[in-house]
Design an enzyme around this catalytic site. Structure first.
Site, mmCIF file in Angstrom:
data_model
loop_
_atom_site.group_PDB
_atom_site.id
_atom_site.type_symbol
_atom_site.label_atom_id
_atom_site.label_comp_id
_atom_site.label_asym_id
_atom_site.label_seq_id
_atom_site.Cartn_x
_atom_site.Cartn_y
_atom_site.Cartn_z
ATOM 1 N N THR A 1 0.844 -1.205 0.000
ATOM 2 C CA THR A 1 0.000 0.000 0.000
ATOM 3 C C THR A 1 0.874 1.247 0.000
ATOM 4 O O THR A 1 0.572 2.234 -0.685
ATOM 5 C CB THR A 1 -0.937 0.003 1.225
ATOM 6 O OG1 THR A 1 -1.707 -1.203 1.229
ATOM 7 C CG2 THR A 1 -1.876 1.195 1.183
ATOM 8 N N ASP B 1 -4.626 -3.305 -6.991
ATOM 9 C CA ASP B 1 -4.118 -4.004 -5.811
ATOM 10 C C ASP B 1 -4.757 -5.390 -5.734
ATOM 11 O O ASP B 1 -5.831 -5.629 -6.288
ATOM 12 C CB ASP B 1 -4.474 -3.185 -4.563
ATOM 13 C CG ASP B 1 -3.733 -3.665 -3.330
ATOM 14 O OD1 ASP B 1 -2.786 -4.454 -3.463
ATOM 15 O OD2 ASP B 1 -4.104 -3.229 -2.219
ATOM 16 N N GLU B 2 -4.084 -6.321 -5.053
ATOM 17 C CA GLU B 2 -4.586 -7.694 -4.868
ATOM 18 C C GLU B 2 -4.960 -8.324 -6.210
ATOM 19 O O GLU B 2 -6.021 -8.952 -6.361
ATOM 20 C CB GLU B 2 -5.815 -7.689 -3.925
ATOM 21 C CG GLU B 2 -5.575 -7.052 -2.572
ATOM 22 C CD GLU B 2 -4.691 -7.880 -1.655
ATOM 23 O OE1 GLU B 2 -4.183 -8.923 -2.104
ATOM 24 O OE2 GLU B 2 -4.493 -7.476 -0.501
#
Length: 764
Positions: free
Chosen positions: A33, A219-220
């Site tokens: 992050t 993200d992810e």
């Protein structure tokens, strides 16, 4: 603060990357992050990228909120132009603007799982299908899987020919899609699929968003499904000033944490990213800022047994830390009791707070015994993934009123409240209104407005008319200047008498439901006060619809958290108990017995996720016996425990007769040395070993000797007998932890795979 300050070399490389595709393989706790937010700031400050041109996508509101907050801190005022949101929130934003292009109205409703089941129940009845043979949950799962793969009802029907069950599903899918459209409603899968449909059918709209979002970050990424992959690939094809197609797409993820296959996640999206985009730059983030080295060594040792993965290994500059505590209990009650006792003692000694602890398990059913023991110890706790606030009956009822006011075409919501509170409108009347609506191809609410023309409901007509008048009055008031959503919900409660009836009931359950309603009012007030744009009923309902279980985790509350391993992803805790570590539970028997190696590899990734949630101390536990599915089961320790090197484990045995918990010393317990005599796996208990968090339990002569895999007296080719299937021949034997998976071809032409410890095969 300078943007690059505090970054390690690999993080800095990722932040500085400018154009072209970038794959960041970010291990657990590696600061992904931080990298994403600093990269956004670097694009703006060093490459003069307009914040308007940046899109950052993730999977939970919690993760999006954290990213939004950090971006705001670094970037400042211009951060507001950056889209930072979940996939679904971003797509809903696009749909609210463009959904009319594919024949929906902008006031569409988003159906949750309960709404979907209600709708499918109606469809099964309409198609005259036996609900015992075709359960709504199973049919909806098939439809969801099709949508994840972007398979339309027509395509599904074409592919289903010759398969009776799938042909039935195809009929249901077609009717389901029609009724959703007629109700101006979308389910969660539609949010992605309909956005893709808009892009594919409207080149001008797609071009607008391609030019708008010239820099996309995801993200992810390991959790994306086929539909999400398609969505991203459409938007990420941006033309440079000279006409060259650029893929300014930065994806961050960890294939070792891909655990959502059951939701449609496709691990090959991340594994094959550089094949899709050959010019990809790959950066690995392997330095961990969360856990001790011993915890990381255990995680690395487990996950390296997977074959479908990208090579990487977590490391940290932190100390080695405590060993991994491993305890084998007699049963689940002893396991839960000792853990509750340990938490109580550590907190009372002032060594930790309740919120520092998490109890993680494979299945929700395992939570019950822990709840019982925590209650006995007066330990405050919360189960993540229990009944969602917005799924509670009273909340669903009031939200259904709000949804009916916003979108009268929403048949499911209208049907839910037409007799709530009771108005004397019977099921026969509702069926007649439903049939009239279907015959005239209008919504259920439109049919109610025409109740005078429906045969057979004359006696109920005035009641239907009163209900329509009530909803219409709510709609009129909402249109009045200065009329707030708080005023609306309070008027609904007053006019329907909902709370008044609960007050008259005057039970603990009724009072609890009133408290929930008060909380709903508070949430509406908070929405109106904090909404960045003009607060609207549709905006509030959208926010509610997109809330996930993990978004409700308030880390400031001093509570022990209980949750499944799937729910724990993305969280971290100083002290973690990973419980029920037994073959048959974790990994489950379906994975152990599967011919598909991907099943056990996904379970192993789940174990890796569980281990890497721990910051300071990790405890693994299992039970010799456990009561499941109405019978006592005797389980072997999980094969994943045997994949952890012996020197990393501090093993303890706990007596089933008496447990001493008076000693709270031993915070820095030294791990046991490897013992070559106790192979394979862990077979020997240390008396007086420690259950973690500095709370040793003295064992009274309790040992945990496991039965070795080599203890069976038959091999491939031998003849064996089974109590149920009779005689047969062993065709294959596969070592699984301390057990064997045995394949037997029985003489009655039945072929079975079974675990040796449970099969109790006898050589003949």
């Amino acid at each position: 603060m300078h943007i690059l300050e505090g970054l390690n070399p690999e993080q800095e490389k990722a932040v500085k990357h400018f154009k072209g595709p970038l794959l960041i393989l970010a291990g657990a706790g590696s600061g992904k992050t931080r990298v994403l937010t600093h990269r956004i700031a670097y694009l703006i400050s060093e490459y003069n990228v307009n914040p308007w041109n940046i899109l950052a996508l993730t999977f939970t509101n919690k993760a999006a909120g954290e990213m939004r907050e950090r971006v705001d801190q670094i970037v400042g005022e211009s951060a507001g132009d950056i889209w930072v949101s979940t996939f679904h929130s971003a797509c809903v934003r696009i749909l609210r603007r463009h959904i009319e292009a594919i024949g929906y109205e902008r006031s569409f409703t988003i159906y949750d799982s309960d709404d979907q089941k209600s709708l499918m129940r109606d469809i099964l009845k309409y198609l005259q299908l036996d609900p015992k043979k075709f359960r709504e949950r199973t049919v909806l799962s098939a439809i969801s899987s099709a949508k994840d793969e972007l398979i339309s009802p027509e395509q599904y029907e074409s592919r289903a020919q010759g398969d009776y069950t799938k042909e039935i599903y195809a009929r249901c899918y077609r009717e389901y899609a029609k009724r959703l459209h007629d109700s101006n409603a979308l389910d969660f899968d539609d949010i992605i699929c309909k956005t893709i449909q808009i892009f594919e059918e409207n080149e001008d709209i797609l071009s607008y968003y391609q030019n708008r979002f010239r820099y996309i970050m995801v993200d992810e990424y390991q959790d994306t499904n086929t539909a999400q992959f398609r969505l991203i690939s459409l938007m990420a094809s941006t033309a440079d000033d000279d006409g060259t197609i650029l893929h300014n797409l930065c994806v961050v993820g960890d294939d070792d944490q891909s655990i959502y296959k059951f939701r449609g996640a496709n691990i090959y999206n991340i594994l094959n990213f550089e094949s899709q985009y050959p010019e990809t730059k790959i950066i690995k983030l392997e330095e961990n800022y969360r856990s001790t080295q011993n915890i990381l060594d255990a995680a690395n040792a487990v996950i390296k047994n997977n074959t479908v993965r990208k090579d990487k290994a977590l490391w940290t500059e932190k100390p080695k830390g405590d060993a991994i505590y491993y305890t084998r209990f007699e049963n689940e009650y002893e396991e839960s009791g000792c853990i509750a006792d340990a938490i109580a003692n550590v907190v009372s000694a002032g060594l930790a707070a309740y919120k520092d602890f998490a109890i993680l398990y494979r299945t929700n059913a395992q939570s019950r015994v822990f709840e019982e023991k925590l209650v006995l110890h007066n330990i405050p706790y919360r189960i993540v993934g229990a009944v969602n606030f917005y799924q509670r009956r009273e909340i669903k009822d009031l939200l259904a009123y709000l949804r009916t006011i916003e979108n009268g075409m929403d048949d499911i919501s209208v049907k839910r409240i037409i007799n709530v509170p009771k108005r004397g409108i019977g099921l026969t009347t509702i069926d007649r209104v439903t049939n009239y609506a279907l015959e005239h191809e209008i919504s259920f609410y439109n049919a109610l407005e025409n109740y005078e023309y429906i045969d057979g409901i004359s006696r109920s007509g005035t009641k239907l008319g009163s209900f329509v008048s009530l909803i219409d009055s709510f709609k009129r008031h909402l249109e009045e200047p200065g009329y707030s959503l708080e005023s609306l919900i309070r008027e609904i409660i007053e006019e329907t008498g909902y709370v008044r009836l609960l007050q008259e009931e005057d039970s603990d359950e009724a009072n609890g439901r009133i408290e929930n309603i008060e909380e709903l009012i508070s949430k509406i007030v908070a929405y109106e006060e904090n909404c960045e744009d003009e607060p609207t009923l549709g905006g509030f309902l959208e926010e509610v619809a997109l809330v996930a279980d993990i978004d409700n985790v308030d880390e400031s509350n001093d509570l022990v958290l209980l949750m499944t391993l799937h729910s724990a992803k993305g969280l971290e805790f100083p002290y973690v108990y990973l419980v029920g570590m037994e073959d048959g539970i974790f990994p489950g028997y379906s994975a152990i017995m599967s011919d598909n190696e991907e099943e056990i590899e996904e379970e192993r990734r789940l174990c890796y996720v569980g281990i890497t949630r721990a910051m300071k101390k990790l405890s693994l536990s299992c039970a010799r016996s456990r009561f499941r599915n109405g019978e006592q089961q005797f389980n072997r320790p999980s094969q994943f425990i045997n994949e952890i090197p012996r020197y990393l484990l501090k093993q303890s045995g706990v007596s089933s007769t008496k447990i001493s918990s008076s000693n709270t010393s031993g915070l820095n317990t030294t791990p046991l040395k490897p013992d070559k005599k106790t192979m394979p796996g862990i077979q020997k208990s240390e008396k007086g070993g420690a259950l973690f968090a500095g709370n040793p339990y003295i064992s009274k002569g309790f040992g945990t000797t496991n039965q070795s895999a080599g203890s069976v007296n038959y091999s491939v080719g031998d003849r064996v007998s089974h109590a149920r299937f009779g005689e047969g021949t062993v065709t294959e034997m596969k070592e699984v932890g301390n057990d064997y998976q045995v394949s037997v071809a029985f003489d009655n032409e039945i072929n079975r795979k079974m675990m040796a410890s449970f099969a109790k095969l006898k050589k003949i």
